[in-house]
Design a protein around this motif. Structure first.
Motif, PDB file in Angstrom:
ATOM      1  N   PRO A  56       0.650 -14.328 -59.018  1.00 48.66           N
ATOM      2  CA  PRO A  56       0.677 -14.796 -57.625  1.00 48.66           C
ATOM      3  C   PRO A  56      -0.600 -14.485 -56.838  1.00 48.66           C
ATOM      4  O   PRO A  56      -1.454 -13.736 -57.302  1.00 48.66           O
ATOM      5  N   LEU A  57      -0.696 -15.077 -55.639  1.00 46.64           N
ATOM      6  CA  LEU A  57      -1.921 -14.986 -54.822  1.00 46.64           C
ATOM      7  C   LEU A  57      -1.696 -14.126 -53.575  1.00 46.64           C
ATOM      8  O   LEU A  57      -0.608 -14.150 -52.991  1.00 46.64           O
ATOM      9  N   ILE A  58      -2.744 -13.433 -53.156  1.00 52.09           N
ATOM     10  CA  ILE A  58      -2.678 -12.629 -51.927  1.00 52.09           C
ATOM     11  C   ILE A  58      -2.949 -13.524 -50.714  1.00 52.09           C
ATOM     12  O   ILE A  58      -3.855 -14.362 -50.733  1.00 52.09           O
ATOM     13  N   VAL A  59      -2.155 -13.318 -49.654  1.00 53.90           N
ATOM     14  CA  VAL A  59      -2.347 -14.046 -48.398  1.00 53.90           C
ATOM     15  C   VAL A  59      -3.198 -13.191 -47.453  1.00 53.90           C
ATOM     16  O   VAL A  59      -2.908 -12.006 -47.253  1.00 53.90           O
ATOM     17  N   HIS A  60      -4.237 -13.815 -46.891  1.00 53.32           N
ATOM     18  CA  HIS A  60      -5.133 -13.117 -45.955  1.00 53.32           C
ATOM     19  C   HIS A  60      -4.891 -13.654 -44.553  1.00 53.32           C
ATOM     20  O   HIS A  60      -4.966 -14.876 -44.343  1.00 53.32           O
ATOM     21  N   VAL A  61      -4.617 -12.742 -43.611  1.00 56.14           N
ATOM     22  CA  VAL A  61      -4.340 -13.172 -42.240  1.00 56.14           C
ATOM     23  C   VAL A  61      -5.287 -12.474 -41.275  1.00 56.14           C
ATOM     24  O   VAL A  61      -5.915 -11.477 -41.617  1.00 56.14           O
ATOM     25  N   THR A  91      -3.387  -4.056 -49.653  1.00 54.46           N
ATOM     26  CA  THR A  91      -2.496  -5.219 -49.721  1.00 54.46           C
ATOM     27  C   THR A  91      -1.061  -4.713 -49.772  1.00 54.46           C
ATOM     28  O   THR A  91      -0.757  -3.753 -50.496  1.00 54.46           O
ATOM     29  N   ILE A  92      -0.189  -5.351 -48.982  1.00 51.08           N
ATOM     30  CA  ILE A  92       1.196  -4.881 -48.871  1.00 51.08           C
ATOM     31  C   ILE A  92       2.154  -5.979 -49.325  1.00 51.08           C
ATOM     32  O   ILE A  92       2.037  -7.138 -48.913  1.00 51.08           O
ATOM     33  N   LEU A  93       3.111  -5.601 -50.198  1.00 50.13           N
ATOM     34  CA  LEU A  93       4.129  -6.552 -50.667  1.00 50.13           C
ATOM     35  C   LEU A  93       5.321  -6.501 -49.719  1.00 50.13           C
ATOM     36  O   LEU A  93       5.894  -5.434 -49.502  1.00 50.13           O
ATOM     37  N   LEU A  94       5.683  -7.660 -49.173  1.00 49.49           N
ATOM     38  CA  LEU A  94       6.774  -7.740 -48.190  1.00 49.49           C
ATOM     39  C   LEU A  94       7.705  -8.896 -48.542  1.00 49.49           C
ATOM     40  O   LEU A  94       7.315  -9.834 -49.237  1.00 49.49           O
ATOM     41  N   VAL A 100       6.605 -19.355 -46.561  1.00 47.50           N
ATOM     42  CA  VAL A 100       5.639 -19.028 -47.630  1.00 47.50           C
ATOM     43  C   VAL A 100       6.050 -19.782 -48.896  1.00 47.50           C
ATOM     44  O   VAL A 100       7.131 -19.569 -49.424  1.00 47.50           O
ATOM     45  N   PRO A 101       5.186 -20.670 -49.386  1.00 48.90           N
ATOM     46  CA  PRO A 101       5.567 -21.471 -50.551  1.00 48.90           C
ATOM     47  C   PRO A 101       5.802 -20.609 -51.801  1.00 48.90           C
ATOM     48  O   PRO A 101       5.037 -19.665 -52.043  1.00 48.90           O
ATOM     49  N   ASP A 102       6.848 -20.946 -52.560  1.00 51.49           N
ATOM     50  CA  ASP A 102       7.132 -20.195 -53.801  1.00 51.49           C
ATOM     51  C   ASP A 102       5.972 -20.284 -54.786  1.00 51.49           C
ATOM     52  O   ASP A 102       5.791 -19.406 -55.617  1.00 51.49           O
ATOM     53  N   ASN A 109      10.416 -13.249 -54.336  1.00 56.90           N
ATOM     54  CA  ASN A 109      10.746 -13.164 -52.911  1.00 56.90           C
ATOM     55  C   ASN A 109       9.732 -12.339 -52.139  1.00 56.90           C
ATOM     56  O   ASN A 109       9.828 -12.216 -50.923  1.00 56.90           O
ATOM     57  N   LEU A 110       8.802 -11.751 -52.855  1.00 58.61           N
ATOM     58  CA  LEU A 110       7.810 -10.903 -52.199  1.00 58.61           C
ATOM     59  C   LEU A 110       6.498 -11.656 -52.041  1.00 58.61           C
ATOM     60  O   LEU A 110       6.100 -12.423 -52.918  1.00 58.61           O
ATOM     61  N   VAL A 111       5.854 -11.413 -50.909  1.00 61.73           N
ATOM     62  CA  VAL A 111       4.520 -11.983 -50.706  1.00 61.73           C
ATOM     63  C   VAL A 111       3.537 -10.821 -50.485  1.00 61.73           C
ATOM     64  O   VAL A 111       3.866  -9.836 -49.821  1.00 61.73           O
ATOM     65  N   ALA A 112       2.353 -10.947 -51.074  1.00 59.96           N
ATOM     66  CA  ALA A 112       1.311  -9.926 -50.912  1.00 59.96           C
ATOM     67  C   ALA A 112       0.414 -10.335 -49.750  1.00 59.96           C
ATOM     68  O   ALA A 112      -0.081 -11.460 -49.717  1.00 59.96           O
ATOM     69  N   ILE A 113       0.230  -9.428 -48.791  1.00 57.80           N
ATOM     70  CA  ILE A 113      -0.531  -9.767 -47.574  1.00 57.80           C
ATOM     71  C   ILE A 113      -1.577  -8.697 -47.275  1.00 57.80           C
ATOM     72  O   ILE A 113      -1.327  -7.513 -47.485  1.00 57.80           O
ATOM     73  N   ARG A 114      -2.738  -9.167 -46.795  1.00 59.60           N
ATOM     74  CA  ARG A 114      -3.675  -8.181 -46.238  1.00 59.60           C
ATOM     75  C   ARG A 114      -4.529  -8.795 -45.132  1.00 59.60           C
ATOM     76  O   ARG A 114      -4.706 -10.013 -45.068  1.00 59.60           O
ATOM     77  N   ILE A 115      -5.032  -7.923 -44.258  1.00 57.77           N
ATOM     78  CA  ILE A 115      -6.001  -8.327 -43.234  1.00 57.77           C
ATOM     79  C   ILE A 115      -7.357  -7.801 -43.700  1.00 57.77           C
ATOM     80  O   ILE A 115      -7.570  -6.594 -43.739  1.00 57.77           O
ATOM     81  N   PRO A 116      -8.260  -8.708 -44.085  1.00 55.77           N
ATOM     82  CA  PRO A 116      -9.560  -8.239 -44.573  1.00 55.77           C
ATOM     83  C   PRO A 116     -10.437  -7.754 -43.425  1.00 55.77           C
ATOM     84  O   PRO A 116     -10.281  -8.189 -42.280  1.00 55.77           O
ATOM     85  N   ALA A 117     -11.386  -6.862 -43.732  1.00 50.97           N
ATOM     86  CA  ALA A 117     -12.212  -6.253 -42.674  1.00 50.97           C
ATOM     87  C   ALA A 117     -13.574  -6.915 -42.534  1.00 50.97           C
ATOM     88  O   ALA A 117     -14.315  -6.584 -41.620  1.00 50.97           O
TER      89      ALA A 117
END
Ligand code: TXA
Ligand code: MG
Length: 327
Positions: A56-61, A91-94, A100-102, A109-117
């Motif tokens: 799976p892919l990490i989501v950056h917000v 990166t946090i799994l939530l 969020v597309p499968d 059911n988990l999505v990996a998310i991070r806010i890059p600096a």
């Protein structure tokens, strides 16, 4: 080779809005980014990287408020970590919501998310106003890119835009953390170490790979790898492996019995943060020298030394069977 490298955030934003894939700088490594909500962009990322769909892919917000629509809940200890370390290499799994597309979570059911600096990518995220999925911008199993030039070598001809943000300052992929049965779990180690996170959030357990369908990167035995045959060993063992055309990667101390031109150093002062920052650059450089083999010295047993050794273990895996292993 024609280059897609640019400093124009507007150009990158326009490409992303048009559904294209672009490379973005982050503080950890460069990412191959596309609009989370555009299925064609997601498909392009997988096919450019030749990445298996069960990875799976990490989501950056851009900020915490952008996380809210993507997740059902944010357990308190994970939120504490987010508040302390975001933007940053965590990166946090939530638990994901239906928006969020499968396809980007490999059905989980988990999505990996991070806010890059990285300031350039922060500005880009502000501009486009949608989240970006971004795996590291390297073909599957190859060395991660820490400069726009690395990405250009891999994908220059196939993507319209590589946004240049200079050399990555962290240099290793983000630490990945989540929660299972109320226990904090560490899925991938990074420069942000377990002991530092534990000071904020309490005890954390290292995840051990199961035969699950969703893979975390540590589960691939060959990863982060040069094309040149690579060996990882203790310093005392290096001389046993040396042949004529060998390159050696060392933390800081030169070897006496080998031409200095064949020696590559991770840090001038033996500093492990600097070694992490330089690791992929040095692997790229050594891989480009035409050596018959590369030998890497094992890093000292400190926490970050262990994390770098984990990456080097994958980089030096020489078996043919690159399947899921328990580690
Ligand atoms: O520092 C980083 O994390 C970089 C930059 C670009 O942000 N990205 C990165 O992405 O390293 P990637 O795809 O090379 O590694 C992320 C790993 C994936 O291989 C995947 O195994 C794991 O994170 N992952 C992503 N989403 C997941 C999910 N929903 N559940 C479990 N693991 C997940
Ligand atoms: Mg990767």
């Amino acid at each position: 080779m024609s280059s897609s490298i640019t400093n124009s955030i507007d150009k990158a934003a326009a490409c992303l809005l048009a559904g294209d894939v672009v490379a973005i700088p982050t503080e950890t490594v460069y990412g191959l980014a596309g609009n989370l909500f555009n299925p064609e962009a997601v498909e392009k990322i997988y096919s450019l990287k030749k990445r298996p769909k069960n990875n799976p892919l990490i989501v950056h917000v851009k900020d915490l408020s952008a996380v809210t629509p993507l997740v059902n809940s944010f357990p308190a200890p994970l939120l504490q970590l987010a508040e302390k370390y975001w933007p940053g290499p965590l990166t946090i799994l939530l638990n994901k919501t239906a928006v969020v597309p499968d396809s980007i979570t490999a059905g989980s059911n988990l999505v990996a998310i991070r806010i890059p600096a990285h300031p350039v990518t922060k500005e880009l995220l502000e501009k486009i106003n949608f989240p970006l999925v971004a795996p590291s911008a390297n073909p599957f199993t190859r060395i991660s890119p820490t400069s726009a030039e690395h990405v250009n070598e891999y994908f220059g001809a196939s993507i319209p835009c590589i946004l240049d943000g200079g050399n990555c300052t962290v240099g290793l992929e983000s630490t990945i953390i989540g929660i299972e049965n109320n226990k904090l779990m560490l899925y991938r180690e990074g420069v942000l170490g377990k002991s530092e996170l534990e000071k904020i959030a309490g005890p954390i357990t290292k995840h051990v790979a199961q035969n699950s369908n969703v893979l975390t990167p540590g589960q691939w035995p060959r990863h982060y790898a040069p094309l040149t045959k690579t060996i990882l060993c203790e310093r005392e063992q290096i001389s046993l492996h040396i042949k004529k055309n060998t390159g050696v990667i060392l933390l800081t101390e030169p070897l006496n019995n080998l031409s200095i031109t064949q020696q590559h150093f991770l840090s001038e002062t033996g500093n492990l943060l600097e070694a992490a920052r330089n690791l992929y650059q040095v692997l790229h450089d050594a891989d480009g020298q035409g050596y018959d083999q590369i030998i890497c010295e094992k890093m000292p047993a400190a926490e970050l030394g262990h994390t770098i050794n984990e990456r080097l273990k994958r980089a030096s895996f020489n078996g043919n069977d690159n399947k899921l292993v328990k580690n």
